[in-house]
Design a protein around this motif. Structure first.
Motif, mmCIF file in Angstrom:
data_model
loop_
_atom_site.group_PDB
_atom_site.id
_atom_site.type_symbol
_atom_site.label_atom_id
_atom_site.label_comp_id
_atom_site.label_asym_id
_atom_site.label_seq_id
_atom_site.Cartn_x
_atom_site.Cartn_y
_atom_site.Cartn_z
ATOM 1 N N TRP A 1 22.054 11.805 -6.855
ATOM 2 C CA TRP A 1 22.945 10.357 -6.636
ATOM 3 C C TRP A 1 23.706 10.471 -8.374
ATOM 4 C CZ3 TRP A 1 22.797 6.993 -2.935
ATOM 5 C CH2 TRP A 1 21.969 6.718 -1.913
ATOM 6 N N GLU B 1 32.537 16.418 -5.097
ATOM 7 C CA GLU B 1 32.380 18.042 -4.115
ATOM 8 C C GLU B 1 33.157 19.075 -4.632
ATOM 9 O OE1 GLU B 1 29.969 19.841 -1.291
ATOM 10 O OE2 GLU B 1 29.387 17.929 -2.297
ATOM 11 N N ALA C 1 32.816 10.786 -4.543
ATOM 12 C CA ALA C 1 31.051 12.173 -3.377
ATOM 13 C C ALA C 1 32.470 13.203 -3.436
ATOM 14 C CB ALA C 1 30.746 11.500 -2.358
ATOM 15 N N GLN D 1 33.131 4.591 -3.330
ATOM 16 C CA GLN D 1 32.312 5.802 -3.069
ATOM 17 C C GLN D 1 32.608 6.909 -2.800
ATOM 18 O OE1 GLN D 1 28.901 4.275 -0.765
ATOM 19 N NE2 GLN D 1 27.584 4.856 -2.321
#
Length: 84
Positions: A3, A54, A50, A46
């Motif tokens: 996180w 990645e 992410a 968000q």
């Protein structure tokens, strides 16, 4: 799962954003998302953030220092972490 607590900037709808809200994470170059409402925009941001993190990992790129510093351990915090 890792996180990150990332700061973002929310921009009001304008002609430049085709009358949509736009949010961006300044510490993650090019990480921007648009939406019809602030909550939709944050939800989209968000997902984009992410995916961006990645891609950095998959390609072996080093995350920006500010992003690495934003890593948190959800088990070690008293904060309530709620997906947006």
């Amino acid at each position: 799962m890792k996180w990150y607590r990332l700061s973002y900037v929310m921009h009001e709808p304008s002609e430049e954003t085709e009358d949509k809200y736009m949010a961006e994470i300044p510490d993650l170059t090019g990480c921007r998302a648009w939406g019809d409402t602030p909550s939709e925009t944050l939800e989209n941001l968000q997902s984009v953030a992410a995916a961006t993190v990645e891609v950095y990992k998959e390609r072996g790129y080093e995350l920006p220092t500010e992003i690495k510093a934003a890593l948190i351990d959800p088990a070690a915090t008293n904060d309530v972490l709620v997906p947006v």
